[in-house]
Scaffold this active site. Structure first.
Site, short mmCIF file in Angstrom:
data_model
loop_
_atom_site.label_atom_id
_atom_site.label_comp_id
_atom_site.label_asym_id
_atom_site.label_seq_id
_atom_site.Cartn_x
_atom_site.Cartn_y
_atom_site.Cartn_z
N SER A 1 -54.65 44.70 1.93
CA SER A 1 -54.48 43.18 2.01
C SER A 1 -55.28 42.18 2.83
O SER A 1 -55.40 41.07 2.68
CB SER A 1 -53.20 42.95 1.71
N LYS B 1 -54.40 36.26 9.94
CA LYS B 1 -53.75 36.48 8.52
C LYS B 1 -52.89 35.56 8.10
O LYS B 1 -51.95 35.10 8.99
CB LYS B 1 -53.25 38.00 8.32
N SER C 1 -53.28 48.34 4.91
CA SER C 1 -53.87 46.93 4.62
C SER C 1 -54.62 46.52 5.82
O SER C 1 -55.49 45.37 5.89
CB SER C 1 -52.67 45.84 4.64
N1 LIG Z 1 -49.70 46.02 2.40
C1 LIG Z 1 -50.56 47.19 2.50
O1 LIG Z 1 -50.67 47.59 3.38
C2 LIG Z 1 -51.37 47.40 1.26
C3 LIG Z 1 -51.29 48.13 0.02
N2 LIG Z 1 -52.38 48.40 -0.54
C4 LIG Z 1 -50.07 47.58 -0.70
O2 LIG Z 1 -50.62 46.86 -1.92
O3 LIG Z 1 -48.84 47.85 -0.62
#
Ligand SMILES: NC(=O)C[C@H](N)C(=O)O
EC number: 6.3.5.7
Length: 480
Positions: free
Chosen positions: A150, A75, A174
């Site tokens: 993400s 990533k 994410s």
């Molecule tokens: N970074 C994550 O684990 C994703 C979560 N959907 C956020 O936007 O904070």
């Protein structure tokens, strides 16, 4: 069958027997990238040279290591020396990492072949990868849908068989949510079991590097390669998770599994509910028991998460000021103007929203009402999970309330986007490990089953996932 269709542990066995070379394997995946990447868009950077030189090292005799000769995607918020690390943000465009993250160092040390950097929501804020400043990534099962986020590039690249393994990061879901949307397996390990050194911070008390693969054995393999205490990250723990790969077992007789009622409530897709009910039968047939429990604090998780993670983000992202790295606004009239303009032009709308929210909840007069209260809620959530795990070996739930949605469907509705994480964020708040594995389909799209466990119980939840996966025999593949 083409080499790119094999899973990592199968490729490892073939390499071990001398049936293929690492060059054959890497070239097969690079060829696959060439043919599908235009439609999937999982990578921000493919580094053919790095991949081929990694493969050459194996073929020239460096055959030791758990991941020896196996391609891995990373990533774009995990530093790989000499490669870009943009976090999919304009503010870091052109920034090249001068050093390896500890996890990168470990992947290399274990012989992994790094193929490139994967797309993501900007600074890991989002659930669809639509917040990348550079491009969208598409779900390999249906190119009109999102891959989740993400770590959308990490999940889509594995599902599309562009790489057999990848690393992502998981602050609120994410890794698990995109794994569920893309029909693959994803693990968020216990907070502190993997070093965050060299990983761009979002919410430092929640962030954890996670692993993605096409089955549980592959997850165990790559996770074992990267865990362990690191002096450069003082939140890492000295507790050893053991060799998750070698110790994987399908015997889950007598395991006690909890199923929280609150995770089966309003907003859950009908097929997702049915697949959980069927999963219960699978676990019972495997000799485990499943009991319904109540998680009273579940309703508060999302609110606590968005307060705590945004507060930490507002502080962590203060370092991106146009001076130290990446993008710098032109024509600023003084230093304050340079900060202002660089940040205004460099950050995207979702990142700005989180910074403003986080700065607000930390400001004088609101700190007690929001931030401090969220920390108290966090403690109550942690206590509730600890009490469940004093009686049960694991807990199951759907990974997400719905399958992958269509591109553009939730970009205007922030709340709808945040609700994607409703079943995954409590895990980060509690700091426990959780794995998502495929458990069925709805409208032709994959659904995920989440298996959670007590701190440092990675082996238990992976065993339960392995037993389930072997019993179900689901091997979802997109028709790309
Ligand atoms: N970074 C994550 O684990 C994703 C979560 N959907 C956020 O936007 O904070």
């Amino acid at each position: 069958m083409e080499l790119f269709e094999y899973k990592a542990h199968e490729l490892k066995a073939m390499l071990g027997k001398g049936e293929v070379s690492a060059k054959d394997i890497t070239e097969s995946f690079l060829g696959r990238i060439e043919s599908v990447e235009e439609s999937v868009g999982a990578f921000l950077k493919v580094d053919r040279e790095s991949a081929l030189s990694g493969a050459k090292r194996y073929d020239d005799g460096e055959k030791e290591g758990l991941l020896a000769g196996i391609p891995v995607g990373i990533k774009d918020n995990i530093s790989v020396k000499g490669m870009q690390n943009t976090c999919a943000s304009k503010i870091l465009e052109g920034y090249i990492a001068p050093y390896d993250a500890t996890v990168t160092e470990k992947i290399k040390k274990q012989g992994g072949v790094i193929v490139g950097k994967l797309n993501m929501d900007e600074f890991a804020m989002g659930s669809s990868t639509e917040h990348s400043a550079f491009k969208i990534t598409r779900n390999p099962f249906d190119l009109t849908r999102v891959p989740g986020g993400s770590s959308g590039g990490s999940a889509a690249s594995v599902a599309a068989m562009e790489v057999p393994l990848s690393l992502g990061t998981d602050t609120g879901g994410s890794v698990r949510q995109p794994a569920a949307y893309c029909g693959i397996a994803g693990l968020k390990p216990t907070y502190g079991s993997i070093s965050r050194y060299g990983v761009t911070a979002f919410g430092s008390t929640l962030d954890q590097v996670g692993t993605l693969g096409r089955d549980v054995r592959d997850l165990a393999l790559i996770t074992s390669a990267i865990t362990g205490r690191d002096d450069r990250d003082f939140t890492t723990h000295s507790r050893d998770l053991g060799d998750l790969y070698a110790n994987l077992s399908k015997d889950i007789k007598g395991k006690r599994i909890a199923l929280p009622e609150e995770f089966l409530g309003e907003g859950l897709n009908d097929d997702a509910r049915k697949s959980i009910e069927e999963s219960v039968k699978v676990f019972e047939a495997l000799g485990a028991t499943v009991e319904r429990v109540s998680l009273k604090m579940a309703d508060y998780s999302l609110a606590a998460y968005y307060i705590i993670s945004s507060a930490e983000a507002s502080s962590n992202l203060a370092r991106f000021d146009g001076i130290r790295y990446g993008f710098r606004a032109k024509d600023a009239c003084d230093l304050i103007d340079l900060y202002k303009e660089s940040r205004s032009q460099g950050f995207g709308p979702e990142v700005k929203r989180r910074i403003m929210l986080g700065t607000y909840v930390l400001s004088a007069g609101y700190y007690d009402a929001y931030y401090k209260k969220a920390l108290k809620v966090r403690k109550l959530i942690q206590d509730e999970y600890n009490s469940i795990f004093s009686k049960f070996d694991a807990m199951i739930s759907p990974t997400t309330p719905t399958p992958a949605f269509r591109i553009g469907d939730k970009t205007e509705d922030v709340m709808a986007m945040y609700l994607n994480d409703i079943y995954t964020v409590p895990v980060n708040i509690a700091g426990i490990p959780a794995v998502s594995i495929p458990c069925g389909l709805t409208e032709g799209m994959p659904l995920g089953l989440q298996i959670m466990g007590a701190h440092f119980s990675e082996q238990t939840i992976l065993d339960i996932a392995y037993a389930y996966e072997s019993e179900r025999g689901l091997d979802l593949r997109p028709s790309l």
